[in-house]
Design a protein around this motif. Structure first.
Motif, PDB file in Angstrom:
ATOM      1  N   GLU A  22       5.894  -2.021   5.291  1.00 11.22           N
ATOM      2  CA  GLU A  22       7.207  -1.719   4.731  1.00 11.22           C
ATOM      3  C   GLU A  22       7.424  -0.210   4.761  1.00 11.22           C
ATOM      4  O   GLU A  22       6.569   0.561   4.316  1.00 11.22           O
ATOM      5  CB  GLU A  22       7.312  -2.222   3.287  1.00 11.22           C
ATOM      6  CG  GLU A  22       8.664  -1.958   2.648  1.00 11.22           C
ATOM      7  CD  GLU A  22       8.799  -2.556   1.265  1.00 11.22           C
ATOM      8  OE1 GLU A  22       9.823  -2.301   0.610  1.00 11.22           O
ATOM      9  OE2 GLU A  22       7.871  -3.278   0.837  1.00 11.22           O
ATOM     10  N   GLU A  24       8.779   2.990   3.299  1.00  9.69           N
ATOM     11  CA  GLU A  24       9.196   3.473   1.985  1.00  9.69           C
ATOM     12  C   GLU A  24      10.213   4.613   2.122  1.00  9.69           C
ATOM     13  O   GLU A  24      11.248   4.624   1.460  1.00  9.69           O
ATOM     14  CB  GLU A  24       7.978   3.958   1.191  1.00  9.69           C
ATOM     15  CG  GLU A  24       6.899   2.916   0.965  1.00  9.69           C
ATOM     16  CD  GLU A  24       7.263   1.903  -0.095  1.00  9.69           C
ATOM     17  OE1 GLU A  24       8.274   2.104  -0.791  1.00  9.69           O
ATOM     18  OE2 GLU A  24       6.542   0.894  -0.223  1.00  9.69           O
ATOM     19  N   THR A  25       9.884   5.590   2.947  1.00  6.67           N
ATOM     20  CA  THR A  25      10.745   6.729   3.244  1.00  6.67           C
ATOM     21  C   THR A  25      10.573   7.021   4.725  1.00  6.67           C
ATOM     22  O   THR A  25       9.720   6.410   5.392  1.00  6.67           O
ATOM     23  CB  THR A  25      10.346   7.975   2.418  1.00  6.67           C
ATOM     24  OG1 THR A  25       9.114   8.508   2.937  1.00  6.67           O
ATOM     25  CG2 THR A  25      10.164   7.630   0.942  1.00  6.67           C
ATOM     26  N   THR A  28       6.877   7.815   5.093  1.00  2.00           N
ATOM     27  CA  THR A  28       5.913   7.102   4.252  1.00  2.00           C
ATOM     28  C   THR A  28       6.068   5.593   4.429  1.00  2.00           C
ATOM     29  O   THR A  28       7.192   5.077   4.417  1.00  2.00           O
ATOM     30  CB  THR A  28       6.103   7.469   2.767  1.00  2.00           C
ATOM     31  OG1 THR A  28       6.022   8.879   2.615  1.00  2.00           O
ATOM     32  CG2 THR A  28       5.033   6.817   1.903  1.00  2.00           C
ATOM     33  N   THR A  30       4.072   1.596   3.557  1.00  2.00           N
ATOM     34  CA  THR A  30       3.066   0.820   2.842  1.00  2.00           C
ATOM     35  C   THR A  30       2.590  -0.297   3.765  1.00  2.00           C
ATOM     36  O   THR A  30       3.410  -1.040   4.322  1.00  2.00           O
ATOM     37  CB  THR A  30       3.638   0.227   1.545  1.00  2.00           C
ATOM     38  OG1 THR A  30       3.944   1.303   0.649  1.00  2.00           O
ATOM     39  CG2 THR A  30       2.639  -0.698   0.877  1.00  2.00           C
ATOM     40  N   THR A  74      -0.568   3.042   0.803  1.00  2.00           N
ATOM     41  CA  THR A  74       0.673   3.757   1.104  1.00  2.00           C
ATOM     42  C   THR A  74       0.295   5.079   1.740  1.00  2.00           C
ATOM     43  O   THR A  74      -0.455   5.866   1.163  1.00  2.00           O
ATOM     44  CB  THR A  74       1.496   3.981  -0.177  1.00  2.00           C
ATOM     45  OG1 THR A  74       1.803   2.702  -0.756  1.00  2.00           O
ATOM     46  CG2 THR A  74       2.789   4.716   0.141  1.00  2.00           C
ATOM     47  N   LEU A 156       9.402   6.164  -4.413  1.00  5.51           N
ATOM     48  CA  LEU A 156       8.715   5.022  -3.822  1.00  5.51           C
ATOM     49  C   LEU A 156       8.939   3.754  -4.632  1.00  5.51           C
ATOM     50  O   LEU A 156       9.281   3.802  -5.807  1.00  5.51           O
ATOM     51  CB  LEU A 156       7.206   5.304  -3.750  1.00  5.51           C
ATOM     52  CG  LEU A 156       6.759   6.544  -2.986  1.00  5.51           C
ATOM     53  CD1 LEU A 156       5.245   6.691  -3.097  1.00  5.51           C
ATOM     54  CD2 LEU A 156       7.174   6.466  -1.524  1.00  5.51           C
ATOM     55  N   TYR A 157       8.698   2.620  -3.961  1.00  2.00           N
ATOM     56  CA  TYR A 157       8.606   1.311  -4.605  1.00  2.00           C
ATOM     57  C   TYR A 157       9.845   0.965  -5.445  1.00  2.00           C
ATOM     58  O   TYR A 157       9.752   0.573  -6.616  1.00  2.00           O
ATOM     59  CB  TYR A 157       7.358   1.223  -5.492  1.00  2.00           C
ATOM     60  CG  TYR A 157       6.095   1.718  -4.865  1.00  2.00           C
ATOM     61  CD1 TYR A 157       5.695   1.294  -3.595  1.00  2.00           C
ATOM     62  CD2 TYR A 157       5.271   2.635  -5.520  1.00  2.00           C
ATOM     63  CE1 TYR A 157       4.517   1.749  -3.018  1.00  2.00           C
ATOM     64  CE2 TYR A 157       4.096   3.099  -4.961  1.00  2.00           C
ATOM     65  CZ  TYR A 157       3.725   2.659  -3.708  1.00  2.00           C
ATOM     66  OH  TYR A 157       2.559   3.115  -3.149  1.00  2.00           O
TER      67      TYR A 157
END
Length: 276
Positions: A22, A24-25, A28, A30, A74, A156-157
């Protein structure tokens, strides 16, 4: 006979396959890893693995999720190895060694109010701790989650954080806002005034840039929190992860072995020495 995780533990990478990824940014991601054959010993929140990108090298990565034999990491791309790991896709294989280091030791905080304070990607190693605390709401007092990031795009998340809000006091701030940001613009320590905790019966868990950790831990001690009940996750240049090479030395500590999580009682005198 197939190899097991007890064969030369910590020295031989065990193959794990990417089963989920996935973004995140922009820099970044995960990734969720599943063992191909043999499995590693169970990880505890706060511990880390050495994750090997074949043909490039390995780097230490905290676990940002633990689900049976599955490991979640991550990774932010800052170099050759992290860049390769960031670019992994489902079905790709990596090598994993671990678990290494010390954990958050959440059970030692039973009965206390909890303060979880994260800066940037420092939320990653704290995420499993938050999940464990939420899974046993009767064991702890009030749960406060304070999250800071440089910009809204680096938070995040998002889905997890929204879910935590139903059972915890979640406060979020950024250093620099954008036109769509309607939240706070300040440092993380500024949110302590709105956290709900009894300083005489609280445990704190902090991860992020060192200046942020120093400021937060110092403020908590000033408010009456026992420094032995404040735990921080420290980062140095971990290379071997077995305490032999000395790259991660911080005074008397080898952080791959004696850390990364240590009490503020141990960390504070070391972080005040500029040469360290």
């Amino acid at each position: 006979m197939a190899a097991t995780s007890t064969d030369r533990p910590g020295t031989v990478p065990v193959p794990y396959r990417v089963v989920e990824r996935e973004t995140e940014t922009p820099d970044t991601a995960t990734i969720v890893l599943e063992p191909v054959r043999s499995t590693l010993q169970p990880f505890a929140p706060g511990q880390f693995a050495m994750v090997y990108a074949f043909g490039v090298g390995d780097i230490p990565l905290s676990v940002s999720g633990i689900d049976g034999h599955r490991l979640t990491h991550t990774v932010r791309t800052v170099g050759a190895v992290s860049g390769r790991l960031h670019g992994l896709r489902r079905g790709d294989t990596v090598g994993v060694r671990g678990p290494f280091g010390t954990g958050w030791e959440l059970p030692a905080a039973v009965g206390n109010d909890l303060l979880v304070v994260a800066g940037g990607i420092g939320l990653a190693p704290l995420r499993p701790l938050v999940r464990d605390a939420l899974a046993e709401p009767g064991c702890y007092g009030r749960l406060n989650i304070l999250i800071g990031a440089r910009t809204p795009h680096e938070l995040l998340y998002g889905e997890d954080v929204r879910g935590w809000q139903s059972a915890a006091r979640v406060l979020t701030t950024v250093d620099r806002a954008d036109p769509l940001w309607q939240g706070e613009v300040d440092v993380v320590t500024a949110m302590l005034d709105r956290a709900a905790f009894d300083p005489g019966a609280s445990s704190a868990f902090i991860c992020g840039p060192e200046p942020m950790m120093r400021a937060t831990a110092g403020e908590l001690v000033h408010r009456g929190v026992d420094p032995e009940l404040i735990r921080v996750s420290l980062e140095r240049n971990m290379h071997c992860a077995t305490g032999h090479c000395g790259h991660c030395q911080l005074g008397p500590l080898l952080l791959c072995r004696d850390g990364p999580v240590v009490s503020w009682t141990r960390a504070q005198p070391l972080l005040m020495v500029r040469e360290l």
